[in-house]
Write a protein that holds these residues in place. Structure first.
Motif: not given
Length: 288
Positions: A89, A82, A86
């Motif tokens: 992103q 994750e 992130l």
């Protein structure tokens, strides 16, 4: 093969079938005793309580710990995945944000040029992008991406940021060099708009460290010129078209001859922040 048992120095042989029969009888007897009596119950219970139960507890504890560790490792792997997603992103959003800021900056500059185009609507103009400049913190000379192929000529005036930038000094097919009014060898005949008094604005790179250019030869016998007055190019200039804003009077001093005044002008153009300019497609000396 029968087992051999030594007895008093002599060998005694017991056939296998008898040994198996004896062991079978013994096992059956023990099973019968165990089911019909409680002879071994207390011993077995004691053994279970002392050894088996703690062992089972230990096994259970180790099992719980291993499951917990496995779950934690799985959670860590999930968090790492994750986190990587992130980060990607964030990188993408940073790039998009930078692009949006750049687009916003360019849009602002284009709007300024559009407003400037409307301000000097009497003149035909062409937009150009700055593609190179001389060393330094600001643009005392630079190269644009428009040239003779689109009609750009030497001495055509260049404007940006609300006013006069300079003039074309050299031209190629798809490029042109611009000398700005802050360059050391630059001078512009100007008029103080409110008083209709003429002066000469002179470039000075060292003075422009303070955001100023100098002026001289102002004849102001009636003391009509004051700080803050607007300065534009004059009709008597041989290179510059009339009425183009240069800047505002910031200081005024009486010269030693008591006939003229000198001082400083704050240019309207911020020469350190230019990226695009407008070239006025008209020459002063020919009236084209």
């Amino acid at each position: 093969m029968s087992p051999i048992i030594k007895r008093g120095g002599d060998k005694f042989t017991l056939p296998s079938k008898y040994l198996l029969f004896i062991l079978t009888i013994l096992c059956v007897g023990l099973i019968a005793i165990t089911f019909n009596t409680n002879v071994f119950n207390s011993s077995v219970n004691s053994f279970a309580g002392a050894v088996v139960v703690p062992f089972q507890k230990g096994i259970t504890t180790v099992g719980v710990w291993m499951k917990s560790t496995s779950d934690n490792l799985e959670s860590i792997r999930a968090l790492q995945t994750e986190n990587q997603n992130l980060k990607k992103q964030v990188e993408q959003l940073t790039i998009e944000n930078t692009n949006l800021e750049q687009d916003k900056y360019e849009l602002t500059k284009l709007r300024e040029l559009y407003e400037l185009d409307a301000q000097y609507s009497d003149y035909k103009k062409i937009g150009a992008r700055i593609i190179a400049k001389d060393a330094g913190n600001w643009y005392h000379s630079f190269v644009i991406d428009k040239g003779s192929d689109v009609g750009v000529e030497v001495d055509m005036n260049v404007i940006a940021g609300g006013g006069l930038v300079g003039r074309i000094t050299d031209v190629g097919p798809d490029w042109a060099k611009v000398q700005t009014i802050i360059a050391d060898n630059s001078s512009v005949s100007c008029t103080v708009l409110s008083a209709s008094e003429n002066l000469i604005a002179t470039g000075d790179l060292e003075l422009y460290n303070e955001g100023q250019i100098s002026f001289s030869k102002l004849v102001d016998e009636a003391d009509k010129v004051s700080v803050g007055d607007k300065v534009v190019t004059s009709n008597i200039s041989d290179k510059y078209l009339p009425g183009v804003l240069v800047g505002y009077i910031s200081t005024i001093e009486e010269d030693s001859n008591n006939l003229t005044k000198s001082g400083r002008i704050t240019p309207v153009v911020q020469f350190e922040y230019m990226n695009e300019v407008l070239v006025i497609m008209k020459l002063k000396n020919t009236g084209e």
